[in-house]
Motif scaffolding. Sequence first.
Motif, PDB file in Angstrom:
ATOM      1  N   UNK A   1      11.728   2.415  33.039  1.00 36.34           N
ATOM      2  CA  UNK A   1      10.873   3.278  33.856  1.00 36.34           C
ATOM      3  C   UNK A   1       9.690   3.861  33.087  1.00 36.34           C
ATOM      4  N   UNK A   2       9.881   4.160  31.794  1.00 41.10           N
ATOM      5  CA  UNK A   2       8.801   4.785  31.034  1.00 41.10           C
ATOM      6  C   UNK A   2       8.078   3.841  30.097  1.00 41.10           C
ATOM      7  N   UNK A   3       8.834   2.983  29.416  1.00 38.99           N
ATOM      8  CA  UNK A   3       8.257   2.156  28.356  1.00 38.99           C
ATOM      9  C   UNK A   3       7.905   0.738  28.783  1.00 38.99           C
ATOM     10  N   UNK A   4       8.376   0.308  29.953  1.00 39.13           N
ATOM     11  CA  UNK A   4       8.114  -1.051  30.388  1.00 39.13           C
ATOM     12  C   UNK A   4       9.038  -2.042  29.700  1.00 39.13           C
ATOM     13  N   UNK A   5       8.624  -3.293  29.690  1.00 35.67           N
ATOM     14  CA  UNK A   5       9.427  -4.355  29.080  1.00 35.67           C
ATOM     15  C   UNK A   5       9.318  -4.275  27.555  1.00 35.67           C
ATOM     16  N   UNK A   6      10.457  -4.416  26.865  1.00 35.14           N
ATOM     17  CA  UNK A   6      10.463  -4.373  25.408  1.00 35.14           C
ATOM     18  C   UNK A   6       9.693  -5.525  24.787  1.00 35.14           C
ATOM     19  N   UNK A   7       9.242  -5.360  23.546  1.00 33.75           N
ATOM     20  CA  UNK A   7       8.382  -6.355  22.887  1.00 33.75           C
ATOM     21  C   UNK A   7       9.040  -7.731  22.801  1.00 33.75           C
ATOM     22  N   UNK A   8      10.272  -7.796  22.334  1.00 29.62           N
ATOM     23  CA  UNK A   8      10.939  -9.096  22.169  1.00 29.62           C
ATOM     24  C   UNK A   8      11.164  -9.793  23.506  1.00 29.62           C
ATOM     25  N   UNK A   9      11.526  -9.005  24.510  1.00 29.43           N
ATOM     26  CA  UNK A   9      11.728  -9.576  25.844  1.00 29.43           C
ATOM     27  C   UNK A   9      10.405 -10.119  26.381  1.00 29.43           C
ATOM     28  N   UNK A  10       9.340  -9.332  26.215  1.00 34.54           N
ATOM     29  CA  UNK A  10       8.014  -9.742  26.695  1.00 34.54           C
ATOM     30  C   UNK A  10       7.539 -11.018  26.001  1.00 34.54           C
ATOM     31  N   UNK A  11       7.806 -11.111  24.694  1.00 37.12           N
ATOM     32  CA  UNK A  11       7.407 -12.303  23.937  1.00 37.12           C
ATOM     33  C   UNK A  11       8.122 -13.560  24.422  1.00 37.12           C
ATOM     34  N   UNK A  12       9.297 -13.389  25.007  1.00 38.10           N
ATOM     35  CA  UNK A  12      10.064 -14.530  25.508  1.00 38.10           C
ATOM     36  C   UNK A  12       9.761 -14.867  26.957  1.00 38.10           C
ATOM     37  N   UNK A  13       8.840 -14.117  27.570  1.00 37.42           N
ATOM     38  CA  UNK A  13       8.421 -14.431  28.937  1.00 37.42           C
ATOM     39  C   UNK A  13       7.308 -15.482  28.904  1.00 37.42           C
ATOM     40  N   UNK A  14       7.324 -16.362  29.892  1.00 37.94           N
ATOM     41  CA  UNK A  14       6.297 -17.407  29.974  1.00 37.94           C
ATOM     42  C   UNK A  14       4.997 -16.860  30.551  1.00 37.94           C
ATOM     43  N   UNK A  15       5.127 -15.886  31.442  1.00 40.67           N
ATOM     44  CA  UNK A  15       3.956 -15.274  32.056  1.00 40.67           C
ATOM     45  C   UNK A  15       4.130 -13.764  32.103  1.00 40.67           C
ATOM     46  N   UNK A  16       3.019 -13.059  32.047  1.00 41.67           N
ATOM     47  CA  UNK A  16       3.023 -11.606  32.224  1.00 41.67           C
ATOM     48  C   UNK A  16       2.182 -11.320  33.469  1.00 41.67           C
ATOM     49  N   UNK A  17       2.821 -10.725  34.479  1.00 42.93           N
ATOM     50  CA  UNK A  17       2.158 -10.520  35.764  1.00 42.93           C
ATOM     51  C   UNK A  17       1.712  -9.077  35.920  1.00 42.93           C
ATOM     52  N   UNK A  18       0.460  -8.910  36.286  1.00 43.92           N
ATOM     53  CA  UNK A  18      -0.071  -7.580  36.575  1.00 43.92           C
ATOM     54  C   UNK A  18      -0.157  -7.363  38.069  1.00 43.92           C
ATOM     55  N   UNK A  19       0.237  -6.177  38.516  1.00 41.29           N
ATOM     56  CA  UNK A  19       0.124  -5.817  39.928  1.00 41.29           C
ATOM     57  C   UNK A  19      -1.179  -5.046  40.114  1.00 41.29           C
TER      58      UNK A  19
END
Length: 254
Positions: A206-224
């Motif tokens: 809720x406050x910090x968003x997706x963690x760095x390691x998790x984000x690095x393992x995502x294929x795409x980062x989606x902005x709303x």
Amino acid sequence: MQENREQGTETFVVEGRNAVLEAFRSGRTIDKIYILDGCQDGPIRTIVREAKKHGSLINFVTKERLSQLSETGKHQGVIAHAAAYEYSTIDDMLKLAEERGEAPFLILLDNIEDPHNLGAIIRTANLAGAHGVIIPKRRAVGLTATVAKTSAGALNYTPVAKVTNLVKTMEELKEKGLWFVCADMDGEQMYDLNLTGPIGLVIGNEGEGVGRLVKENCDFVAGIPMKGQINSLNASVAAGVLAYEIVRQRISQK
């Protein structure tokens, strides 16, 4: 979750009229039910009828007693003690997708700590046709009474798995053909992304968003897209917006 020491088994408190009715209708075992003495309206009569049909022990109690038993403070005159919610497995989720003839659609939550957000996301997952929700064991809320009530019965139908390491789980699912998109305000606009196929949607804290390691393992980062004066959405709302963009693209693909 409360422990029933008399029988040495774990029981789960289900609160609120809709949540209790959904628990009965989904086939959950309800051991005991506590109802506000003197309450005779339609929903309560339906719950009493279901309890008698399923052999649940019915206790008519005072408002004070219900308040003592309540974990959420919003019992609506009825509290049930059910067999504990069982966590599912990721294999069960993939099997469910296969049975439906659909590409897997999973929602992964990175350290969601608010039970209302978790309950709302499970509800959205059910309505959007996701095959399951994956949560980490540490630094995250589990399946509490508040989660069950906020899910409005969806917890009875939507598999929830608990994993030790979210990143490792993502790596294993990538080997099975899934790819991952996470929500982040700095990401590429979600409408410009191809969100079809076997997919895992990752929603952050809720406050910090997706963690760095998790984000690095995502294929795409989606902005709303944000058009207002503030620049962030509640985690459950973000999950709903992105989940339904995935639904829209899946429908358009047919």
